[in-house]
Design a protein around this motif. Structure first.
Motif, PDB file in Angstrom:
ATOM      1  N   SER A  73       0.834  -1.196   0.000  1.00 21.29           N
ATOM      2  CA  SER A  73       0.000   0.000   0.000  1.00 21.29           C
ATOM      3  C   SER A  73       0.873   1.252   0.000  1.00 21.29           C
ATOM      4  O   SER A  73       1.976   1.253   0.539  1.00 21.29           O
ATOM      5  N   PHE A  74       0.344   2.327  -0.605  1.00 26.46           N
ATOM      6  CA  PHE A  74       1.025   3.614  -0.582  1.00 26.46           C
ATOM      7  C   PHE A  74       0.405   4.492   0.497  1.00 26.46           C
ATOM      8  O   PHE A  74      -0.788   4.383   0.797  1.00 26.46           O
ATOM      9  N   PHE A  75       1.232   5.365   1.056  1.00 33.43           N
ATOM     10  CA  PHE A  75       0.780   6.245   2.116  1.00 33.43           C
ATOM     11  C   PHE A  75       0.965   7.692   1.688  1.00 33.43           C
ATOM     12  O   PHE A  75       1.980   8.045   1.078  1.00 33.43           O
ATOM     13  N   TYR A  76      -0.014   8.517   2.025  1.00 34.93           N
ATOM     14  CA  TYR A  76       0.045   9.947   1.740  1.00 34.93           C
ATOM     15  C   TYR A  76      -0.226  10.702   3.041  1.00 34.93           C
ATOM     16  O   TYR A  76      -1.055  10.287   3.853  1.00 34.93           O
ATOM     17  N   LEU A  77       0.473  11.814   3.215  1.00 34.79           N
ATOM     18  CA  LEU A  77       0.298  12.659   4.386  1.00 34.79           C
ATOM     19  C   LEU A  77      -0.237  14.014   3.969  1.00 34.79           C
ATOM     20  O   LEU A  77       0.162  14.552   2.921  1.00 34.79           O
ATOM     21  N   LYS A 112      -4.157   5.969   3.170  1.00 35.14           N
ATOM     22  CA  LYS A 112      -3.524   4.705   2.783  1.00 35.14           C
ATOM     23  C   LYS A 112      -4.351   4.032   1.694  1.00 35.14           C
ATOM     24  O   LYS A 112      -5.573   3.896   1.831  1.00 35.14           O
ATOM     25  N   THR A 113      -3.700   3.630   0.616  1.00 29.81           N
ATOM     26  CA  THR A 113      -4.400   2.854  -0.407  1.00 29.81           C
ATOM     27  C   THR A 113      -4.608   1.446   0.130  1.00 29.81           C
ATOM     28  O   THR A 113      -3.773   0.915   0.885  1.00 29.81           O
ATOM     29  N   MET A 114      -5.720   0.835  -0.244  1.00 28.58           N
ATOM     30  CA  MET A 114      -6.097  -0.458   0.336  1.00 28.58           C
ATOM     31  C   MET A 114      -6.374  -1.500  -0.725  1.00 28.58           C
ATOM     32  O   MET A 114      -6.853  -1.190  -1.819  1.00 28.58           O
ATOM     33  N   ARG A 139      -8.871   2.099  -3.906  1.00 24.46           N
ATOM     34  CA  ARG A 139      -9.571   2.236  -2.621  1.00 24.46           C
ATOM     35  C   ARG A 139      -8.601   2.805  -1.593  1.00 24.46           C
ATOM     36  O   ARG A 139      -7.429   2.444  -1.584  1.00 24.46           O
ATOM     37  N   PHE A 140      -9.104   3.653  -0.722  1.00 21.30           N
ATOM     38  CA  PHE A 140      -8.227   4.220   0.296  1.00 21.30           C
ATOM     39  C   PHE A 140      -9.020   4.575   1.549  1.00 21.30           C
ATOM     40  O   PHE A 140     -10.225   4.835   1.499  1.00 21.30           O
ATOM     41  N   VAL A 141      -8.304   4.565   2.668  1.00 23.62           N
ATOM     42  CA  VAL A 141      -8.887   4.897   3.959  1.00 23.62           C
ATOM     43  C   VAL A 141      -8.145   6.103   4.513  1.00 23.62           C
ATOM     44  O   VAL A 141      -6.935   6.245   4.326  1.00 23.62           O
ATOM     45  N   ILE A 142      -8.864   6.984   5.200  1.00 23.86           N
ATOM     46  CA  ILE A 142      -8.274   8.171   5.824  1.00 23.86           C
ATOM     47  C   ILE A 142      -8.199   7.917   7.329  1.00 23.86           C
ATOM     48  O   ILE A 142      -9.204   7.586   7.965  1.00 23.86           O
ATOM     49  N   MET A 143      -6.985   8.065   7.865  1.00 20.33           N
ATOM     50  CA  MET A 143      -6.741   7.760   9.279  1.00 20.33           C
ATOM     51  C   MET A 143      -6.092   8.966   9.957  1.00 20.33           C
ATOM     52  O   MET A 143      -5.542   9.850   9.293  1.00 20.33           O
ATOM     53  N   GLY A 144      -6.121   8.963  11.264  1.00 21.13           N
ATOM     54  CA  GLY A 144      -5.384   9.968  12.015  1.00 21.13           C
ATOM     55  C   GLY A 144      -3.901   9.627  12.020  1.00 21.13           C
ATOM     56  O   GLY A 144      -3.530   8.454  12.121  1.00 21.13           O
ATOM     57  N   ASN A 145      -3.051  10.637  11.884  1.00 26.92           N
ATOM     58  CA  ASN A 145      -1.603  10.426  11.969  1.00 26.92           C
ATOM     59  C   ASN A 145      -1.208  10.421  13.437  1.00 26.92           C
ATOM     60  O   ASN A 145      -1.291  11.438  14.117  1.00 26.92           O
TER      61      ASN A 145
END
Length: 779
Positions: free
Chosen positions: A491-495, A504-506, A553-559
């Protein structure tokens, strides 16, 4: 007289003047003080020169003795002294008028004592590492008193607060505020008895007025909210639903017999209660732990370079002992060859005595001094025009802005079962020219999918995320940043630019797992406010139109590491040993490097109240993940070291900053004063929670060389003051057929208990066993 001699004379005059003033101030407060003889053979002397010289000789052999000290900045100390520190029982007077009388340990207030402020306020009770900690009585300058439990300068536990205006609170406290069960009585005799939250009446409780009227029911923010009953002294009562909003207010009035008060308005209760304010009390002007000591150093004491052992480590314990005995005449060690065999035997005997008495721990080489890790660059590559994922970023921002902007605010957190249905999703088409509902854009046409939008909207409200701030962070003018390499899962991560959110791509399988457990996840985070599991804010999909029809697909999470404090060390902990070490050479490790289980060289010690809450919450979180058949999760830990020298060397608790080095405000560290200010400011307490900005102590550990896979090293007794951030991440891997096959394959080659892919029940038990060894109560 030369210019240099003139400067020396002026400096001497200033010193004498300070000394005389300090002695006068000390005598006026403490009374006359007798000073212990400086040597066994010589007579008592009162000159500062002889005092300094003899004290250095005593300090050099590690002897506990009585001393009177006029410190360089004018502070005054009298009492027991050991190795340049107050140690034992003593009195310390600061130049600003603050005073402490009581027990000391290595220069810190530790044990029982009394601290006084110039305003007349006093605290008498237990201290720990410089903090008011334990049972104690605080008396404010205007008459406020609090007697009860303290943790790190804050009221925490059971205590009784008597306010200067006559009000009294008797009950539970948490981080300086009323919490859980308690009774508050106003000076007119009216009182409330029931539940509290964050210093406010909240939950179920009873308010009784002096005239006999009473309200029994639920409260919120100091006023009735929810079901409740108002009773009059004559027996009549009103039952209904209470609210500040008149439209939500409803109920039934029941008179006593034929008499009653049918014209009574329930809103009168709110008007009456507005007169009963909760007194905030007085704030402590300066905390005891904020009072720095002026550490005394003899001008004749010379700091020698530490000797290096054969393997390159510093022999701290050995050198300190020789340094204390002051046997060498020069820093380079010249003259050591002139020591005869008799003197050498005496030296060896003295070393053995010091070790036996505990003044030095061991003659074995000690670990090398720890240093602040090299600061890493800001993580991620900015996704600008021409980047391979530039269009995907635009699509994501357009979709978020549309989805969040058009959603109505959440009315209730009680959701219907249908809201969690995986089929509950909304598709929206985004052509370049725009539609009635979507704006025109410069990207290719795409479709946007929102999974369970009502659930994630409620989660954002539950986590207190403001919709406008959320959109601004993700969809503002600042571009996202892509982390340099994908994770282990591919998965790739973006900030976001402000580091608040991680995208995060899922894989499709992970999306299914999250949707399957979404209802249980929602109920868990709603039930446990201090849960450590990662926070999810949205689940979406971008489908590119055209021949490829690619879905992302991607999910948005708290850093987790979005903090006002710089993170110096990062650890990803699972409790397994196979492959659980970083593959980077030491030269490439910096503050951004994620270290693993076998790289961990600390035990983290939490205050008692925090530790008890920590173990309860880890148990609850692991039970939830076990029930959902989740494994392979980990505890992500970030550490901020609070004390370091200008040269970057970490300073253990109780240690002095090396001579010649001074505090540097630009150094990347958090001082004790900063933490105290954070703890003492109620407006900033919200930033301290379980797993977030938590003050703690990290004890350094060392692994035995004969045990390659020792997960937790041996404690060394070397402590560091830290601020910790931690949480449970990677909770979307269920124990599917692929993980079962991985477990079976690796079990043939390795110890089955050492691998990561194991049954969720075994994984949960092993994870907790390991974490509860790494995190312990600070005694």
């Amino acid at each position: 007289m030369s210019k240099e001699q003139s400067c020396v004379l002026k400096a001497w005059e200033v010193t004498v003047r300070k000394t005389q003033q300090a002695k006068k101030r000390a005598n006026s407060i403490f009374g006359t003080v007798s000073v212990a003889p400086q040597t066994d053979d010589d007579t008592t002397t009162t000159t500062e020169e002889n005092d300094d010289e003899t004290s250095t000789n005593r300090s050099s052999i590690g002897e506990l003795y009585h001393a009177e000290r006029i410190l360089p900045n004018g502070d005054y100390y009298t009492g027991q002294w050991y190795d340049s520190f107050p140690h034992g029982h003593g009195k310390y007077l600061w130049t600003d008028g603050c005073m402490y009388i009581g027990d000391w340990y290595n220069g810190k207030t530790m044990g029982r004592g009394k601290f006084g402020w110039p305003s007349g306020a006093t605290y008498e009770g237990e201290f720990k590492s410089g903090y008011m900690d334990g049972i104690g009585l605080y008396t404010g300058p205007s008459g406020d008193t609090y007697k009860g439990q303290w943790v790190m300068n804050l009221k925490h536990g059971h205590g009784i607060k008597r306010f200067a205006n006559g009000d009294v609170y008797d009950g539970e406290w948490r981080r300086g505020l009323q919490e859980a069960q308690g009774k508050y009585q106003w000076r007119d005799g009216s009182y409330y008895m029931g539940e509290w939250k964050n210093g406010m009446i909240c939950g179920k409780g009873t308010f009784i007025w002096t005239d006999g009227n009473r309200y029994d029911g639920f409260w919120d923010d100091g006023f009735p909210r929810g079901n409740g009953t108002f009773k009059w002294a004559d027996g009549s009562f009103y039952v209904g639903h209470w609210s500040n909003d008149p439209e939500e207010m409803n109920g039934t009035y029941y008179p006593s017999g034929d008499e009653g008060n049918p014209e009574w308005d329930p809103k009168d209760v709110f008007s009456n209660l507005s007169e009963y304010k909760i007194c905030s009390g007085e704030r402590v002007p300066v905390l005891p732990s904020q009072k720095k000591l002026s550490v005394w150093n003899s001008s004749k004491r010379v700091e020698k370079p530490r000797r290096m052992s054969v393997d390159g480590r510093v022999s701290v314990g050995v050198d300190r002992a020789f340094e204390k005995m002051n046997m060498w005449g020069t820093e380079s060690g010249e003259g050591a060859a002139d020591i005869d065999s008799t003197t050498r035997r005496d030296l060896d005997a003295e070393m053995m005595r010091l070790e036996a008495e505990g003044f030095i721990q061991s003659l074995r080489p000690s670990p090398a001094p720890m240093r602040l890790p090299r600061a890493g660059r800001k993580q991620g590559e900015t996704i600008s025009k021409g980047h391979r994922n530039y269009e995907l970023m635009l699509n994501l921002q357009l979709g978020i802005r549309h989805a969040v902007g058009k959603q109505a605010p959440v009315v209730s957190l009680d959701l219907k079962h249908s809201a969690f249905d995986p089929k509950e999703k909304v598709w929206t088409r985004f052509p370049p020219e725009g539609t009635k509902y979507t704006p025109p854009h410069q990207s290719s046409e795409f479709k946007w999918k929102d999974y369970c939008p009502l659930v994630f909207r409620s989660l954002r409200k539950l986590f207190k995320v403001d919709p406008a701030d959320y959109m601004l962070s993700i969809c503002g003018n600042d571009a996202l940043r892509e982390l340099s390499s994908p994770g282990k899962s591919g998965s790739f991560f973006y900030l976001t630019n402000d580091d608040r959110y991680m995208i995060k791509t899922m894989k499709k399988s992970e999306t299914k797992v999250l949707l399957r457990m979404l209802a249980a996840y929602y109920n868990h985070v709603r039930a446990f406010e201090n849960t450590l599991v990662i926070r999810f804010y949205g689940l979406h999909c971008v489908k590119l139109t055209g021949p490829i029809q690619k879905k992302v697909r991607f999910v948005i999470m708290g850093n987790l590491f979005c903090s006002e404090y710089s993170i110096h060390r990062r650890f990803d902990l699972k409790g397994s040993s196979l492959g659980r070490t970083t593959d980077k050479p030491e030269s490439e490790i910096n503050s951004n490097t994620i270290l693993k289980d076998l790289d961990l060289n600390f035990i983290f010690r939490l205050q008692k109240a925090w530790y008890q809450e920590f173990i309860r919450q880890v148990d609850k979180d692991c039970e939830f993940l076990e029930q959902e058949r989740i494994m392979d999760y980990s505890l992500l830990v970030g550490i901020h070291f609070r004390e370091a020298s200008v040269a970057g060397e970490l300073i253990p608790s109780g240690a002095r900053t090396p001579i010649g080095e001074f505090e540097d405000e630009s150094a990347p560290r958090l001082s004790r004063a900063d933490v105290d200010q954070l703890l003492s400011d109620p407006t900033r307490w919200a930033s301290i929670r379980l797993g977030g900005n938590m003050p703690a102590r990290a004890e350094r550990t060392m692994r035995r060389s004969d045990c390659e896979f020792q997960l937790v090293g041996e404690p060394t007794g070397e402590y560091y003051e830290v601020v910790m951030i931690f949480g449970i991440i990677d909770i979307l891997q269920d124990y599917d057929i692929s993980k079962k096959l991985e477990h079976a394959y690796k079990s043939i080659q390795y110890d089955p208990t050492s691998i990561s892919a194991v049954d969720p029940r075994l994984y949960s038990r092993r994870f907790r066993d390991f974490i509860f060894k790494v995190f312990t109560e600070d005694n």
